[in-house]
Design a protein around this motif. Structure first.
Motif: not given
Ligand code: PGA
Length: 260
Positions: A48-51, A149, A178-179, A213, A143-145
């Motif tokens: 994901g983009s966060t980490p 999730h 988006r990816f 988030k 990460g967190i959705g």
């Molecule tokens: P994101 O996704 O880091 O791209 O926002 C996080 C996730 O869905 O767990």
């Protein structure tokens, strides 16, 4: 609101940082402290983009000779299904390009659910066993959705105990479109560690950034424990560190400030 700031909520330590770079540095500090204590343990990574901010910092520390990942076993939270490893949207590909090609995790010590496995249910069993036979599953990065999730454990009536084969929700497909070239190209299924699998890690490091988030971070950490928000299970974990930027911390702080 000023940053940095640290908040302790029972079992959960929350660090709030000014920006993405500082989130990456703080998360790397947490990761590296544990890595120094347990250089031969198992670690769970996330996509994901966060980490990415964390991985950038880990790569910088490795290049500076400050980090040695040669002893670890690396697992990953999840993978789309079906997808080939060569697909540049696969999580296998992501982990190689964003982290593993640049640090010294041994290739034979990397495991990720396979989006190429002929039988997804059998692959879930294999993966769960591979994690459960680790003597020391030390830390899981998350990460967190926007729907709460963790991994691909989508809103459900129970917390999934083990690695499972899931159908992605429309909201996750929309968030991940988006990816891809279009939402139609996003795989409809995934293989994911269960919430129970994640909870086996001795320590959990959850990272969230950006205003999208904010609401779900607040609900996950202070709302009721509910499988509709799989991250809320972390309230029952013994050792959680959360690293947020000021945008993602907004609702949490607004609610804490209103009761203090
Ligand atoms: P994101 O996704 O880091 O791209 O926002 C996080 C996730 O869905 O767990």
């Amino acid at each position: 609101m000023s940053a940095p700031r640290t908040i302790t909520l029972d079992n959960i330590t929350v660090y709030i940082e000014a920006n993405d770079t500082d989130v990456g540095k703080r998360a790397a500090d947490v990761f590296c402290t544990t890595l120094t204590q347990a250089p031969n343990a198992a670690y769970g990574f996330a996509t994901g983009s966060t980490p990415v901010c964390l991985y950038k910092e880990l790569i910088a520390r490795y290049k500076a000779g400050l980090l040695d990942m040669s002893g670890i076993t690396a697992f990953n939270l999840d993978e789309y299904y079906p997808i080939t490893k060569e697909n540049d949207q696969s999580y296998d590909y992501f982990m190689s390009t964003e982290l593993f090609n640049h640090v010294n995790v041994k290739p034979e010590n990397r495991d990720i659910p396979s989006g190429e496995a002929p039988d997804p249910e059998a692959e879930c069993l294999r993966y769960e066993k591979a994690i459960r036979t680790q003597e020391d599953f030390k830390l899981q990065i998350l990460g967190i959705g926007e729907n709460g999730h963790i991994g691909f454990n989508e809103p459900a009536s129970t917390f999934p105990a083990k690695t499972n084969y899931v159908e992605l929700t429309e909201s996750t497909i929309a968030a991940n479109a988006r990816f891809f070239e279009s939402a139609a190209d996003v795989p409809k299924h995934a293989l994911t560690m269960g919430v129970g699998t994640i909870m086996m890690a001795e320590q959990v490091l959850l990272i969230a950034t950006g205003p999208k988030k904010s609401r779900i971070v607040y609900e996950s950490l202070l709302g009721s424990i509910d499988p509709q928000v799989s991250a809320s299970a972390l309230q029952m974990h013994r050792n959680v560190t959360v690293v947020l930027d000021t945008d993602a911390a907004h609702d949490l702080l607004a609610n804490l400030d209103s009761v203090s």
